[in-house]
Design an enzyme around this catalytic site. Structure first.
Site, PDB file in Angstrom:
ATOM      1  CE  LYS A 157      15.184  13.481  15.310  1.00 32.90           C
ATOM      2  NZ  LYS A 157      16.637  12.325  15.986  1.00 32.90           N
TER       3      LYS A 157
ATOM      4  CE1 TYR B 100      12.852  15.270  17.114  1.00 35.55           C
ATOM      5  CE2 TYR B 100      11.181  15.080  15.375  1.00 35.55           C
ATOM      6  CZ  TYR B 100      12.304  14.855  17.074  1.00 35.55           C
ATOM      7  OH  TYR B 100      12.377  12.961  16.996  1.00 35.55           O
TER       8      TYR B 100
ATOM      9  CB  ALA C 130      12.337  20.243   8.555  1.00 38.00           C
TER      10      ALA C 130
ATOM     11  CB  SER D  10      11.077  11.324  14.157  1.00 39.41           C
ATOM     12  OG  SER D  10       9.666  11.400  14.229  1.00 39.41           O
TER      13      SER D  10
END
Length: 168
Positions: A81, A77, A79, A62
């Site tokens: 990615k 989230y 972290a 991301s």
């Protein structure tokens, strides 16, 4: 034990951050599983790639993992990615001798189910900008308009075309 004490200290020192991390983790958006599943898939294909002496691995991360976007909203989230990116880098270095190419695609803003929870969070944290009766899709569109230079969301097709290019 120690972890419980660390969480207690975090709650005392930074209650807002501690709350965000807890909600984020409870919502299931932190997923060490994302990295674990990437590793399992890579391991399952590794013998085939070594035998053929070629292969392509494309992982999806991301844009927030690169320090872009609004990182404070979903820290766990983000972290996870970032973990995908680092795992991909690790694989690229170690699998190069087998002629295996490893890349990561980091999409920007794509309207997914994650936005339902994020929309609710934005309404709660920024009620002056995102009223309670504002549809999640409208929040997403406003977010894109304010943050994306092209003024349009990314689509699954955009991501798929990038994957086709990297796989070729």
């Amino acid at each position: 034990g120690e972890a419980a004490e660390a969480i207690k200290r975090m709650r005392e020192r930074a209650p807002d951050l501690a709350y965000r991390l807890e909600v984020d983790a409870q919502a299931g958006t932190f997923s060490a599983e994302m990295v674990i599943e990437a590793a399992r898939t890579t391991r399952a294909l590794l013998g085939h790639f070594k035998e053929r002496r070629s292969g392509v691995i494309i992982n999806i991360a991301s844009i927030v993992a690169h320090g872009r976007g609004d990182m404070q909203l979903k820290p766990a989230y983000n972290a996870s990615k970032a973990g995908i990116i680092e795992f991909s880098h690790w694989c690229a270095v170690r699998l190069a001798e087998y002629n295996v190419r490893v890349n990561t695609i980091s999409p920007g803003l794509v309207h997914t189910g994650l936005w339902e929870g994020l929309g609710a969070q934005l309404k709660e944290e920024f009620p002056e900008e995102f009223p309670a009766d504002m549809p999640t899709r409208a929040i997403f569109d406003q977010w894109v308009e304010a943050r994306v230079p092209l003024k349009r969301e990314q689509t699954p097709r955009d991501i798929g075309m990038a994957a086709v290019f990297l796989a070729s």
